[in-house]
Design a protein around this motif. Structure first.
Motif, PDB file in Angstrom:
ATOM      1  N   GLN A 194       0.817  -1.216   0.000  1.00  0.00           N
ATOM      2  CA  GLN A 194       0.000   0.000   0.000  1.00  0.00           C
ATOM      3  C   GLN A 194       0.851   1.266   0.000  1.00  0.00           C
ATOM      4  OE1 GLN A 194      -3.203  -0.382   3.068  1.00  0.00           O
ATOM      5  NE2 GLN A 194      -4.456  -0.034   1.272  1.00  0.00           N
ATOM      6  N   ASN A 195       2.104   1.150   0.433  1.00  0.00           N
ATOM      7  CA  ASN A 195       3.008   2.288   0.371  1.00  0.00           C
ATOM      8  C   ASN A 195       3.491   2.416  -1.076  1.00  0.00           C
ATOM      9  OD1 ASN A 195       5.140   4.145   0.569  1.00  0.00           O
ATOM     10  ND2 ASN A 195       5.589   3.523   2.670  1.00  0.00           N
ATOM     11  N   ALA A 196       2.647   3.041  -1.882  1.00  0.00           N
ATOM     12  CA  ALA A 196       2.894   3.078  -3.318  1.00  0.00           C
ATOM     13  C   ALA A 196       4.183   3.807  -3.665  1.00  0.00           C
ATOM     14  CB  ALA A 196       1.712   3.730  -4.037  1.00  0.00           C
ATOM     15  N   GLY A 197       4.490   4.868  -2.942  1.00  0.00           N
ATOM     16  CA  GLY A 197       5.696   5.626  -3.239  1.00  0.00           C
ATOM     17  C   GLY A 197       6.948   4.793  -3.090  1.00  0.00           C
ATOM     18  N   LYS A 198       7.031   4.066  -1.976  1.00  0.00           N
ATOM     19  CA  LYS A 198       8.199   3.215  -1.727  1.00  0.00           C
ATOM     20  C   LYS A 198       8.282   2.079  -2.734  1.00  0.00           C
ATOM     21  CE  LYS A 198      10.072   4.915   2.090  1.00  0.00           C
ATOM     22  NZ  LYS A 198      11.477   5.385   2.144  1.00  0.00           N
ATOM     23  N   SER A 199       7.150   1.444  -3.013  1.00  0.00           N
ATOM     24  CA  SER A 199       7.185   0.293  -3.911  1.00  0.00           C
ATOM     25  C   SER A 199       7.524   0.708  -5.335  1.00  0.00           C
ATOM     26  CB  SER A 199       5.862  -0.470  -3.869  1.00  0.00           C
ATOM     27  OG  SER A 199       4.781   0.345  -4.252  1.00  0.00           O
ATOM     28  N   LEU A 200       6.968   1.810  -5.806  1.00  0.00           N
ATOM     29  CA  LEU A 200       7.277   2.259  -7.164  1.00  0.00           C
ATOM     30  C   LEU A 200       8.739   2.670  -7.303  1.00  0.00           C
ATOM     31  CD1 LEU A 200       4.088   4.355  -8.040  1.00  0.00           C
ATOM     32  CD2 LEU A 200       4.683   2.060  -8.844  1.00  0.00           C
ATOM     33  N   ALA A 201       9.309   3.193  -6.223  1.00  0.00           N
ATOM     34  CA  ALA A 201      10.700   3.650  -6.267  1.00  0.00           C
ATOM     35  C   ALA A 201      11.682   2.510  -6.511  1.00  0.00           C
ATOM     36  CB  ALA A 201      11.048   4.375  -4.971  1.00  0.00           C
ATOM     37  N   ILE A 202      11.311   1.288  -6.108  1.00  0.00           N
ATOM     38  CA  ILE A 202      12.248   0.164  -6.290  1.00  0.00           C
ATOM     39  C   ILE A 202      11.808  -0.792  -7.400  1.00  0.00           C
ATOM     40  CG2 ILE A 202      12.927   0.270  -3.861  1.00  0.00           C
ATOM     41  CD1 ILE A 202      11.368  -2.386  -3.475  1.00  0.00           C
ATOM     42  N   SER A 203      10.672  -0.502  -8.041  1.00  0.00           N
ATOM     43  CA  SER A 203      10.109  -1.444  -9.008  1.00  0.00           C
ATOM     44  C   SER A 203      10.579  -1.170 -10.430  1.00  0.00           C
ATOM     45  CB  SER A 203       8.575  -1.376  -8.983  1.00  0.00           C
ATOM     46  OG  SER A 203       8.078  -1.849  -7.749  1.00  0.00           O
ATOM     47  N   ASP A 204      10.876  -2.265 -11.143  1.00  0.00           N
ATOM     48  CA  ASP A 204      11.128  -2.136 -12.579  1.00  0.00           C
ATOM     49  C   ASP A 204       9.840  -1.793 -13.306  1.00  0.00           C
ATOM     50  OD1 ASP A 204      14.007  -3.108 -12.807  1.00  0.00           O
ATOM     51  OD2 ASP A 204      13.089  -4.756 -11.711  1.00  0.00           O
ATOM     52  N   ARG A 205       8.764  -2.495 -12.943  1.00  0.00           N
ATOM     53  CA  ARG A 205       7.445  -2.234 -13.520  1.00  0.00           C
ATOM     54  C   ARG A 205       6.396  -2.393 -12.430  1.00  0.00           C
ATOM     55  NH1 ARG A 205       5.356  -5.615 -16.536  1.00  0.00           N
ATOM     56  NH2 ARG A 205       6.651  -7.400 -15.961  1.00  0.00           N
ATOM     57  N   ALA A 206       5.195  -1.876 -12.702  1.00  0.00           N
ATOM     58  CA  ALA A 206       4.116  -1.975 -11.718  1.00  0.00           C
ATOM     59  C   ALA A 206       2.761  -1.978 -12.421  1.00  0.00           C
ATOM     60  CB  ALA A 206       4.183  -0.811 -10.730  1.00  0.00           C
ATOM     61  N   TYR A 207       1.779  -2.492 -11.696  1.00  0.00           N
ATOM     62  CA  TYR A 207       0.393  -2.536 -12.168  1.00  0.00           C
ATOM     63  C   TYR A 207      -0.489  -1.919 -11.090  1.00  0.00           C
ATOM     64  CZ  TYR A 207       2.162  -6.039 -15.481  1.00  0.00           C
ATOM     65  OH  TYR A 207       2.866  -6.700 -16.468  1.00  0.00           O
ATOM     66  N   VAL A 208      -1.442  -1.105 -11.532  1.00  0.00           N
ATOM     67  CA  VAL A 208      -2.398  -0.497 -10.615  1.00  0.00           C
ATOM     68  C   VAL A 208      -3.715  -1.266 -10.703  1.00  0.00           C
ATOM     69  CG1 VAL A 208      -3.660   1.600  -9.989  1.00  0.00           C
ATOM     70  CG2 VAL A 208      -1.334   1.768 -10.912  1.00  0.00           C
ATOM     71  N   MET A 209      -4.209  -1.716  -9.546  1.00  0.00           N
ATOM     72  CA  MET A 209      -5.457  -2.477  -9.490  1.00  0.00           C
ATOM     73  C   MET A 209      -6.574  -1.653  -8.860  1.00  0.00           C
ATOM     74  SD  MET A 209      -4.331  -6.378  -8.497  1.00  0.00           S
ATOM     75  CE  MET A 209      -5.979  -6.966  -8.989  1.00  0.00           C
ATOM     76  N   GLU A 210      -7.759  -1.796  -9.431  1.00  0.00           N
ATOM     77  CA  GLU A 210      -8.975  -1.200  -8.863  1.00  0.00           C
ATOM     78  C   GLU A 210     -10.108  -2.210  -8.990  1.00  0.00           C
ATOM     79  OE1 GLU A 210      -9.900   2.514 -10.705  1.00  0.00           O
ATOM     80  OE2 GLU A 210      -8.068   3.514 -10.000  1.00  0.00           O
ATOM     81  N   THR A 211     -10.729  -2.546  -7.879  1.00  0.00           N
ATOM     82  CA  THR A 211     -11.897  -3.439  -7.818  1.00  0.00           C
ATOM     83  C   THR A 211     -11.766  -4.652  -8.740  1.00  0.00           C
ATOM     84  OG1 THR A 211     -13.114  -2.060  -9.433  1.00  0.00           O
ATOM     85  CG2 THR A 211     -13.452  -1.605  -7.092  1.00  0.00           C
ATOM     86  N   GLY A 212     -10.655  -5.360  -8.594  1.00  0.00           N
ATOM     87  CA  GLY A 212     -10.487  -6.612  -9.311  1.00  0.00           C
ATOM     88  C   GLY A 212     -10.002  -6.514 -10.737  1.00  0.00           C
ATOM     89  N   SER A 213      -9.617  -5.320 -11.168  1.00  0.00           N
ATOM     90  CA  SER A 213      -9.118  -5.124 -12.540  1.00  0.00           C
ATOM     91  C   SER A 213      -7.793  -4.375 -12.508  1.00  0.00           C
ATOM     92  CB  SER A 213     -10.123  -4.319 -13.371  1.00  0.00           C
ATOM     93  OG  SER A 213     -11.357  -4.991 -13.471  1.00  0.00           O
TER      94      SER A 213
END
Length: 236
Positions: A194-213
């Motif tokens: 849930q700490n999006a800032g920290k996770s995005l800072a170390i991620s090569d790629r990321a996916y954003v999820m909303e209500t199962g999508s």
């Protein structure tokens, strides 16, 4: 090369559709994050991948093999491990005994001893507390133990579900440094956080999820710079 491929995955809780046909992949050597609000389906995704939840439809490939219907324990033997939300250490066992449980796939006693020393080198606090009952550890120490227990079976893919939950800001920084170190050592990472800032800072790629999508995807830097992501998950 994709180590993990999730294709059109649908999962239901009763009549409620929790995952609405999501598709994503994790390449070998990457750190990939799933971010989103509570109830978005992040933990359901992880539990479905590791074999803890039944799938309505879709396919999951791990290291080129179809594991859609594979039991959880066989998935672990194949090289995938999860550190669950809430740590789920064995509270009544010692630190050493928790690590021993993590190494249940390892039949080589000599390898176990070297793995144990490697863990103690990485986490000196656990070495100091090796005979302490795990339930008496601090929150940060319990998270270190949960990660260490997962590493004892040498996963190709390590899935981490909310590893910073309930930790102080200083410990959160330490946990993310640990994740980067594990990845540098050659382990592929799928991170729910849930700490999006920290996770995005170390991620090569990321996916954003909303209500199962899955509603957005990109590199960690691209999503961190996205106005929609900043407003929804980064506080501005």
């Amino acid at each position: 090369m994709a180590m993990l491929e999730v294709n059109d995955l649908k999962v239901y809780y009763g009549v409620i559709c929790a995952l609405k046909g999501i598709s994503f992949h994790v390449n070998e050597g990457e750190i990939v994050s799933l971010i989103g609000a509570n109830g978005a389906g992040k933990t359901t995704t992880m539990q479905s991948i590791i074999g803890l939840l039944p799938k309505k439809s879709g396919h999951i490939l791990f290291d080129g093999q179809d594991i859609t219907r594979t039991p959880c324990h066989k998935i672990v033997h194949a090289g995938m491990t999860q550190v669950p939300e809430g740590r789920r250490i064995f509270q009544e066992l010692t630190v050493y005994e928790n690590l021993l449980m993590g190494a249940y796939t390892n039949k080589d006693q000599g390898k176990f001893k070297s793995d144990l020393e490697s863990i103690y080198d990485r986490f000196p606090r656990l070495a100091e507390r090796r005979n302490q009952i795990a339930g008496t550890l601090s929150g940060g120490e319990q998270q270190m133990l949960a990660i260490s227990r997962a590493l004892m079976c040498h996963p190709k893919l390590l899935m981490l579900d909310e590893p910073s939950m309930g930790l102080s800001p200083l410990l959160v920084d330490q946990v993310f440094d640990i994740i980067k170190d594990i990845n540098r050592d050659g382990t592929t990472i799928l991170l729910v956080e849930q700490n999006a800032g920290k996770s995005l800072a170390i991620s090569d790629r990321a996916y954003v999820m909303e209500t199962g999508s899955i509603v957005l995807t990109g590199t960690g830097a691209e999503l961190a710079a996205s106005e929609k992501v900043r407003k929804a998950y980064l506080g501005g």
